[in-house]
Design a protein around this motif. Structure first.
Motif, short mmCIF file in Angstrom:
data_model
loop_
_atom_site.label_atom_id
_atom_site.label_comp_id
_atom_site.label_asym_id
_atom_site.label_seq_id
_atom_site.Cartn_x
_atom_site.Cartn_y
_atom_site.Cartn_z
N VAL A 51 0.86 -1.18 0.00
CA VAL A 51 0.00 0.00 0.00
C VAL A 51 0.89 1.23 0.00
CG1 VAL A 51 -1.75 1.29 1.27
CG2 VAL A 51 -1.84 -1.21 1.23
N ARG A 52 0.68 2.10 -0.97
CA ARG A 52 1.46 3.34 -1.06
C ARG A 52 0.71 4.52 -0.49
NH1 ARG A 52 5.54 4.12 -5.69
NH2 ARG A 52 4.90 6.24 -5.27
N ASP A 53 -0.61 4.53 -0.71
CA ASP A 53 -1.40 5.69 -0.31
C ASP A 53 -2.85 5.26 -0.14
OD1 ASP A 53 -1.91 8.33 0.29
OD2 ASP A 53 -1.87 9.05 -1.77
N ILE A 54 -3.62 6.09 0.55
CA ILE A 54 -5.03 5.81 0.77
C ILE A 54 -5.83 7.03 0.34
CG2 ILE A 54 -6.80 5.21 2.46
CD1 ILE A 54 -4.45 4.24 4.27
N GLY A 55 -6.83 6.78 -0.49
CA GLY A 55 -7.73 7.84 -0.91
C GLY A 55 -9.17 7.42 -0.65
N THR A 56 -10.09 8.23 -1.09
CA THR A 56 -11.51 7.89 -0.95
C THR A 56 -12.20 8.04 -2.30
OG1 THR A 56 -12.14 10.13 -0.30
CG2 THR A 56 -11.62 8.58 1.47
N TYR A 57 -13.33 7.39 -2.41
CA TYR A 57 -14.15 7.46 -3.62
C TYR A 57 -15.58 7.76 -3.18
CZ TYR A 57 -16.54 6.02 -7.88
OH TYR A 57 -17.33 5.98 -9.00
N LEU A 58 -16.17 8.80 -3.73
CA LEU A 58 -17.53 9.21 -3.43
C LEU A 58 -17.76 9.47 -1.94
CD1 LEU A 58 -19.55 6.76 -5.72
CD2 LEU A 58 -18.93 9.14 -6.20
N TYR A 64 -7.21 2.04 -2.04
CA TYR A 64 -5.81 1.87 -1.68
C TYR A 64 -4.97 1.84 -2.94
CZ TYR A 64 -8.07 0.58 2.65
OH TYR A 64 -8.85 0.59 3.78
N ALA A 65 -3.99 2.74 -3.02
CA ALA A 65 -3.04 2.72 -4.14
C ALA A 65 -2.00 1.66 -3.78
CB ALA A 65 -2.39 4.08 -4.32
N VAL A 66 -2.03 0.55 -4.50
CA VAL A 66 -1.15 -0.58 -4.20
C VAL A 66 -0.12 -0.71 -5.31
CG1 VAL A 66 -1.02 -3.05 -3.75
CG2 VAL A 66 -3.02 -1.75 -2.99
N GLU A 67 1.15 -0.75 -4.91
CA GLU A 67 2.22 -0.94 -5.88
C GLU A 67 2.56 -2.42 -5.96
OE1 GLU A 67 6.65 0.65 -7.07
OE2 GLU A 67 5.82 1.21 -5.14
N PHE A 68 2.39 -2.96 -7.14
CA PHE A 68 2.76 -4.35 -7.41
C PHE A 68 4.10 -4.30 -8.12
CE2 PHE A 68 -1.80 -4.34 -6.91
CZ PHE A 68 -2.00 -5.44 -6.09
N VAL A 69 5.16 -4.43 -7.34
CA VAL A 69 6.52 -4.23 -7.81
C VAL A 69 6.86 -5.18 -8.96
CG1 VAL A 69 8.96 -4.19 -7.14
CG2 VAL A 69 7.21 -3.40 -5.54
N ASP A 70 6.48 -6.45 -8.84
CA ASP A 70 6.80 -7.43 -9.88
C ASP A 70 6.15 -7.09 -11.21
OD1 ASP A 70 8.29 -8.79 -8.02
OD2 ASP A 70 6.79 -10.36 -7.67
N ARG A 71 5.00 -6.43 -11.17
CA ARG A 71 4.28 -6.06 -12.40
C ARG A 71 4.62 -4.65 -12.86
NH1 ARG A 71 0.47 -8.79 -14.52
NH2 ARG A 71 -0.14 -10.76 -13.61
N GLY A 72 5.23 -3.87 -11.99
CA GLY A 72 5.56 -2.49 -12.34
C GLY A 72 4.33 -1.62 -12.46
N THR A 73 3.30 -1.91 -11.64
CA THR A 73 2.07 -1.13 -11.71
C THR A 73 1.65 -0.65 -10.32
OG1 THR A 73 0.69 -3.10 -11.45
CG2 THR A 73 1.15 -2.41 -13.69
N ILE A 74 0.95 0.46 -10.32
CA ILE A 74 0.30 0.96 -9.11
C ILE A 74 -1.18 1.02 -9.46
CG2 ILE A 74 0.04 2.88 -7.50
CD1 ILE A 74 2.95 3.64 -8.21
N VAL A 75 -1.99 0.29 -8.71
CA VAL A 75 -3.41 0.14 -9.03
C VAL A 75 -4.24 0.53 -7.82
CG1 VAL A 75 -5.19 -1.50 -9.75
CG2 VAL A 75 -2.87 -1.72 -10.64
N GLY A 76 -5.31 1.28 -8.05
CA GLY A 76 -6.25 1.61 -7.00
C GLY A 76 -7.17 0.42 -6.75
N MET A 77 -7.24 -0.03 -5.49
CA MET A 77 -8.03 -1.21 -5.17
C MET A 77 -8.88 -0.96 -3.93
SD MET A 77 -5.37 -4.27 -6.06
CE MET A 77 -6.66 -5.48 -6.06
#
Length: 99
Positions: A51-58, A64-77
């Motif tokens: 988890v890199r950061d926490i935001g809110t929706y609506l 949760y902004a999650v960095e998947f290092v092996d995939r080289g992606t940061i995805v909101g989950m």
């Protein structure tokens, strides 16, 4: 649109920045992730990230902004798409030290 889902932001976040987590669902690009094709898998079930950061929706849900290092992606989950690996390790260690 009315939903029966609880308003998550009334409670503290389930995960904290730096926490190691595992994805419990596949996540595909819905068109909002740049430089990836729509429908392309961004995260596979079982992928591990941090988890890199926490935001809110609506103003209802944590994202949760999650960095998947092996995939080289940061995805909101959403929290329901993740499980903590740090808390599981801590709980196991506590149980082992308190027989």
């Amino acid at each position: 649109m009315i939903t029966d889902e609880a308003i998550e932001v009334y409670d503290p976040p389930a995960f904290q920045p730096g926490e190691k987590v595992r994805a419990t669902k596949y996540v595909k690009n819905d068109g909002t992730y740049p430089l990836k094709d729509i429908g392309e898998v961004l995260v596979k079930k079982g992928d591990v990230g941090y988890v890199r950061d926490i935001g809110t929706y609506l103003q209802r849900f944590y994202v949760y902004a999650v960095e998947f290092v092996d995939r080289g992606t940061i995805v909101g989950m959403r929290g329901r798409e993740l499980v903590s690996l740090d808390k599981a390790t801590t709980e196991t260690a506590t149980e082992e030290s308190n027989p």
